[in-house]
Design an enzyme around this catalytic site. Structure first.
Site, PDB file in Angstrom:
ATOM      1  N   ASN A 198     -20.787  -7.157  10.044  1.00  0.00           N
ATOM      2  CA  ASN A 198     -20.457  -6.150   9.034  1.00  0.00           C
ATOM      3  C   ASN A 198     -19.522  -6.734   7.977  1.00  0.00           C
ATOM      4  OD1 ASN A 198     -20.498  -3.474   7.921  1.00  0.00           O
ATOM      5  ND2 ASN A 198     -18.454  -3.155   8.778  1.00  0.00           N
ATOM      6  N   GLU A 232       0.841  -1.201   0.000  1.00  0.00           N
ATOM      7  CA  GLU A 232       0.000   0.000   0.000  1.00  0.00           C
ATOM      8  C   GLU A 232       0.875   1.250   0.000  1.00  0.00           C
ATOM      9  OE1 GLU A 232      -3.599   0.326   2.522  1.00  0.00           O
ATOM     10  OE2 GLU A 232      -2.570   2.066   3.400  1.00  0.00           O
ATOM     11  N   ALA A 272     -19.597   0.544   3.884  1.00  0.00           N
ATOM     12  CA  ALA A 272     -18.763  -0.154   2.903  1.00  0.00           C
ATOM     13  C   ALA A 272     -19.529  -1.236   2.161  1.00  0.00           C
ATOM     14  CB  ALA A 272     -17.543  -0.748   3.606  1.00  0.00           C
ATOM     15  N   TYR A 296      -6.763   6.976  -0.105  1.00  0.00           N
ATOM     16  CA  TYR A 296      -7.691   8.034  -0.501  1.00  0.00           C
ATOM     17  C   TYR A 296      -8.005   8.843   0.747  1.00  0.00           C
ATOM     18  CZ  TYR A 296     -12.052   9.580  -2.950  1.00  0.00           C
ATOM     19  OH  TYR A 296     -13.061  10.263  -3.580  1.00  0.00           O
ATOM     20  N   LYS A 298     -20.260  -7.217   3.852  1.00  0.00           N
ATOM     21  CA  LYS A 298     -19.379  -6.758   2.768  1.00  0.00           C
ATOM     22  C   LYS A 298     -19.043  -7.894   1.808  1.00  0.00           C
ATOM     23  CE  LYS A 298     -16.475  -4.726   5.755  1.00  0.00           C
ATOM     24  NZ  LYS A 298     -15.379  -3.894   6.327  1.00  0.00           N
ATOM     25  N   ASP A 348     -13.019   7.319   7.289  1.00  0.00           N
ATOM     26  CA  ASP A 348     -13.058   7.985   8.589  1.00  0.00           C
ATOM     27  C   ASP A 348     -13.733   9.346   8.476  1.00  0.00           C
ATOM     28  OD1 ASP A 348     -11.588   5.919   9.839  1.00  0.00           O
ATOM     29  OD2 ASP A 348      -9.730   6.758   9.029  1.00  0.00           O
TER      30      ASP A 348
END
Length: 314
Positions: A179, A33, A143, A65, A183, A125
């Site tokens: 969650n 990353e 998401a 991003y 996704k 965030d």
């Protein structure tokens, strides 16, 4: 003896039985990353990092991003250039923060047009630290909704986030796993974890994911610790436990940057080696745009450049 203890015992026996670092690799895959540069100097550093790590043949490289789309143009420019000028598969981060569905869909369409086929889909965030996250009016709720929306546009490969120590906004571990399931059910390809500091943290989470009936590729995210104070701050923000031994290893190194690099590489390589001994075959490195550290860790793990492999095979 419970299943977790058996798993840990087997992992320990495997790790101790093998020679130091030998034969760690071969079937190990890595990804990296990066973050988009803010200046010309940082741009040079980023591209030095990309060129240094490119020969290792990572599965993909991702570009972050910023909150509220603050790096949208720079992220797009970086991802498009990687896709255009290198042999790497570029993945673009995309969040739900401060944007309507139409705006996010437009960004995704631009990525598809640029040849980008992989998105890292995140809720994101809050744009201002300390604020509670709120869905943008007309935006994707979370998401899972973002993943579903992207899948309606094109058959993107989609990575999402997973939290071995539970996302700070989740009510509890069960809600956090729900969650993750949402996704994956929406069409995500894999989950990449938040960084953690001890292998047992990942192994416990992997067992919890399996026990919850979630059959998905869970890739450990590795953050080499070069600045202990900074990592301690980041760990506190995302609910990651910092073991006492980690602090002791960095004591007295504030004025010794080269020694910090050596210690950081050793810790991250040992964490990776123990994950590998426990059956992990994919690792994702948060490079912070520092190539040499990530390269050294990969070298210790037996990940070699394609040119080296070709010479060895000749």
């Amino acid at each position: 003896m419970n299943t977790l203890s058996v798993n840990q015992l087997e992992e320990a026996q495997t790790a101790l039985a093998g020679p130091l670092y030998a034969d760690v690799g071969g079937d190990l895959e890595v990804s990296f990353e990066f973050f988009p540069p803010k200046s010309e100097k940082m741009e040079e550093q980023l591209w030095d990092a990309i060129r240094t790590l490119e020969p290792l043949g990572p599965r993909f490289v991702s570009v972050t991003y910023g909150a509220g789309g603050s790096t949208r143009e720079r992220t797009h420019a970086t991802v498009a250039r990687i896709q255009r000028e290198t042999s790497l598969a570029a993945a673009a981060h995309l969040t739900c923060v401060e944007a309507t569905k139409e705006e996010i869909d437009q960004v995704a369409e631009e990525y598809w047009a640029a040849g980008v086929r992989h998105i890292v889909a995140l809720r994101g965030d809050p744009p201002r630290a300390g604020e509670k996250y709120q869905t943008h009016p007309g935006g994707y709720e979370n998401a899972a909704a973002l993943v579903a929306g992207l899948k309606k546009l094109h058959p993107f490969e989609i990575s999402v986030a997973a939290y071995p120590e539970c996302h700070p906004d989740s009510a509890d571990a069960a809600a956090d796993l729900d969650n993750l399931r949402a996704k994956m059910d929406a069409g995500a390809t894999r989950a990449i974890t938040q960084f953690f500091h001890e292998p047992e943290t990942f192994f416990r989470y992997r067992d919890q994911v399996a026990a919850a009936g979630i059959d998905a590729e869970i890739v450990p995210g590795i953050m080499p610790v070069t600045n202990f104070a900074a990592v301690k701050r980041m760990s506190a923000m995302c609910g990651t436990e910092v073991p006492a031994w980690l602090g002791r290893l960095f004591e007295g190194l504030d004025d010794h940057p080269a020694s910090r690099q050596l210690v950081a590489a050793t810790i991250a390589a040992e964490l990776s080696r123990r994950l590998y001994a426990g059956g992990v075959k994919q690792l994702h490195f948060y490079t912070l745009n520092r190539a040499e550290l990530a390269f050294a860790i990969c070298h210790l793990l037996g990940v070699r450049s394609r040119d080296e492999k070709a010479k060895a095979a000749a």
